[in-house]
Design an enzyme around this catalytic site. Sequence first.
Site, mmCIF file in Angstrom:
data_model
loop_
_atom_site.group_PDB
_atom_site.id
_atom_site.type_symbol
_atom_site.label_atom_id
_atom_site.label_comp_id
_atom_site.label_asym_id
_atom_site.label_seq_id
_atom_site.Cartn_x
_atom_site.Cartn_y
_atom_site.Cartn_z
ATOM 1 N N CYS A 172 51.151 80.039 74.902
ATOM 2 C CA CYS A 172 51.993 78.979 75.446
ATOM 3 C C CYS A 172 53.319 78.805 74.705
ATOM 4 O O CYS A 172 54.194 78.075 75.159
ATOM 5 C CB CYS A 172 51.223 77.666 75.447
ATOM 6 S SG CYS A 172 49.741 77.683 76.490
ATOM 7 N N HIS A 251 53.305 79.974 61.970
ATOM 8 C CA HIS A 251 52.183 80.831 62.369
ATOM 9 C C HIS A 251 51.071 80.739 61.336
ATOM 10 O O HIS A 251 51.280 81.004 60.160
ATOM 11 C CB HIS A 251 52.661 82.278 62.504
ATOM 12 C CG HIS A 251 51.815 83.115 63.417
ATOM 13 N ND1 HIS A 251 50.459 83.267 63.249
ATOM 14 C CD2 HIS A 251 52.144 83.838 64.519
ATOM 15 C CE1 HIS A 251 49.985 84.049 64.198
ATOM 16 N NE2 HIS A 251 50.976 84.398 64.988
ATOM 17 N N HIS A 340 65.105 62.685 72.980
ATOM 18 C CA HIS A 340 64.071 62.990 73.968
ATOM 19 C C HIS A 340 63.081 64.000 73.382
ATOM 20 O O HIS A 340 63.489 65.016 72.819
ATOM 21 C CB HIS A 340 64.692 63.578 75.240
ATOM 22 C CG HIS A 340 65.812 62.761 75.799
ATOM 23 N ND1 HIS A 340 65.599 61.585 76.488
ATOM 24 C CD2 HIS A 340 67.156 62.952 75.763
ATOM 25 C CE1 HIS A 340 66.773 61.084 76.857
ATOM 26 N NE2 HIS A 340 67.725 61.891 76.430
ATOM 27 N N HIS A 344 54.679 69.947 74.872
ATOM 28 C CA HIS A 344 53.952 70.871 75.732
ATOM 29 C C HIS A 344 52.712 70.190 76.306
ATOM 30 O O HIS A 344 51.859 69.710 75.556
ATOM 31 C CB HIS A 344 53.532 72.111 74.940
ATOM 32 C CG HIS A 344 52.973 73.189 75.812
ATOM 33 N ND1 HIS A 344 51.678 73.174 76.260
ATOM 34 C CD2 HIS A 344 53.530 74.308 76.327
ATOM 35 C CE1 HIS A 344 51.462 74.233 77.017
ATOM 36 N NE2 HIS A 344 52.572 74.924 77.071
ATOM 37 N N HIS A 373 50.288 66.251 85.429
ATOM 38 C CA HIS A 373 49.708 65.767 86.685
ATOM 39 C C HIS A 373 50.207 66.571 87.879
ATOM 40 O O HIS A 373 49.423 66.941 88.765
ATOM 41 C CB HIS A 373 50.045 64.286 86.870
ATOM 42 C CG HIS A 373 49.458 63.675 88.105
ATOM 43 N ND1 HIS A 373 50.146 63.608 89.300
ATOM 44 C CD2 HIS A 373 48.235 63.122 88.331
ATOM 45 C CE1 HIS A 373 49.381 63.020 90.208
ATOM 46 N NE2 HIS A 373 48.216 62.718 89.643
ATOM 47 N N ASN A 377 48.989 72.858 83.396
ATOM 48 C CA ASN A 377 49.450 73.628 82.249
ATOM 49 C C ASN A 377 49.833 75.023 82.734
ATOM 50 O O ASN A 377 48.967 75.843 83.037
ATOM 51 C CB ASN A 377 48.344 73.707 81.198
ATOM 52 C CG ASN A 377 48.793 74.421 79.926
ATOM 53 O OD1 ASN A 377 49.818 75.104 79.909
ATOM 54 N ND2 ASN A 377 48.029 74.276 78.864
#
Length: 464
Positions: A172, A251, A340, A344, A373, A377
């Site tokens: 992702c 990582h 803002h 994710h 919604h 994902n």
Amino acid sequence: MEDHVRIIFVLLLFVFSLVFLLWNKLVEKWRGEACYILEYECYKPTDDRKLDTELCGDLIRRNKTLGLEEYKFLLKAIVSSGIGEETYGPRNIIEGRENTPSIKDSLIEVEEFFYDTLDKLFAKSNVSPKDIDILVVTISIFVTSPSLTARIINRYKMREDVQVLNLSGMGCSASLISIDLVRNIFKVRKNRLAIVVTTECIGPNWYSGNVKSMILTNCLFRSGGCAILLSNNPSLKHKAMFELKCLVRTHLGASDEAYECCQQQEDELGRPGIHLGKNLPKAATGAFIKNLTELGPKILPLRELIRYVLVSNLRRYTKNGAPKQSGSSSSVNFKTGVDHFCLHPDGKAVIEAVGKSLGLSEYDLELGRMTLHRFGNTSASCLWYVLAYMEAKKRLKKGDMILMISFGSGFKCNSYHREVLRDLDGANVWEDCIASYPPSNLTNPFMEKYSWVNEATSEENTGY
């Protein structure tokens, strides 16, 4: 005497910390290279690919390996996921071929996205495919030969000298990793145009077994994608939407626990899917904290860094026996450097956990919740649907600072700090529904329709 020594020590520590922060900010400024986002285009599949409650129920019933316990688990997962009835899936799943995915199915899935999105991006930006100098395509769990970049080059007849890169296995976080890759190329290649294409191929990795840690992904991941046009040409700054200010990558792959918490694998009967382990929240938290530790000094104003260092050291001093002081919190206030927060939307629980860590309001969290919604994902492209929601709601004004945060298998946490270069108000992929968001009720209809599963017994033939 001991109190005086402690006070001197705290002051010296404060001075050294301040010098370090100033030096760090100067180095980052000297190293900075222009990286503008000129346009981006999110993908909205056709309505015949929507996964409503009825169709999802059919998909579950088709899986003959599931029993009552799995039905109850799925019902709980879907209802608590925060996903609505407007999300999209791949055609082979909708048409009942999830057990026999083919290469053709996978290519159809990605090409529908490629060509629809890139056609719109080229038209909107008034840029010709032959003007593109760098092309990056990232899909984590589908690789083909010729490469996916080659298919795009062939379709749009791009130049012979276009630089191409295919990224896989990045999960992702892939879109932010791709932008970082482009940014590094920009440092040695002036006045270039680049396109980042990011999506996921769900069809060949739809799990048809009954291992709970693997069927969970079927509840969360949906079809989507985004194409992003970037440049480092200063003459195009007036056309740009955003300018990259900072990008931090973390990582934790050296940790076995973090490495194994999210993996593509097969179950005992050889059925492929994505395993989400119980240690995933712990890995995400660890990566998130490490990322913010590095990110904070790069993006926060000096006054907030000074406040944090001073209060933290005073708190440390008071723990050693001095009188306790009242006053400001010792936690970092990221809102001093960010207008803002683009989180994710991995799932409802992740959005709320990250929001709590950053001290965000319901107004801030609305972005991720509504994206989850409406679109689910969509893996690496998710952040761009969140960004598009902000734009459609006319929240983005010139000079605003945006922070994108994403997680990925491996385990990774990446963050991306950018400045809005002009007022933005495009309806984009949200055009047909933005007026109805946020809805007054986000209750998932699955519970209303299938709640009887929770009362069923193992002797009953539920049929879901």
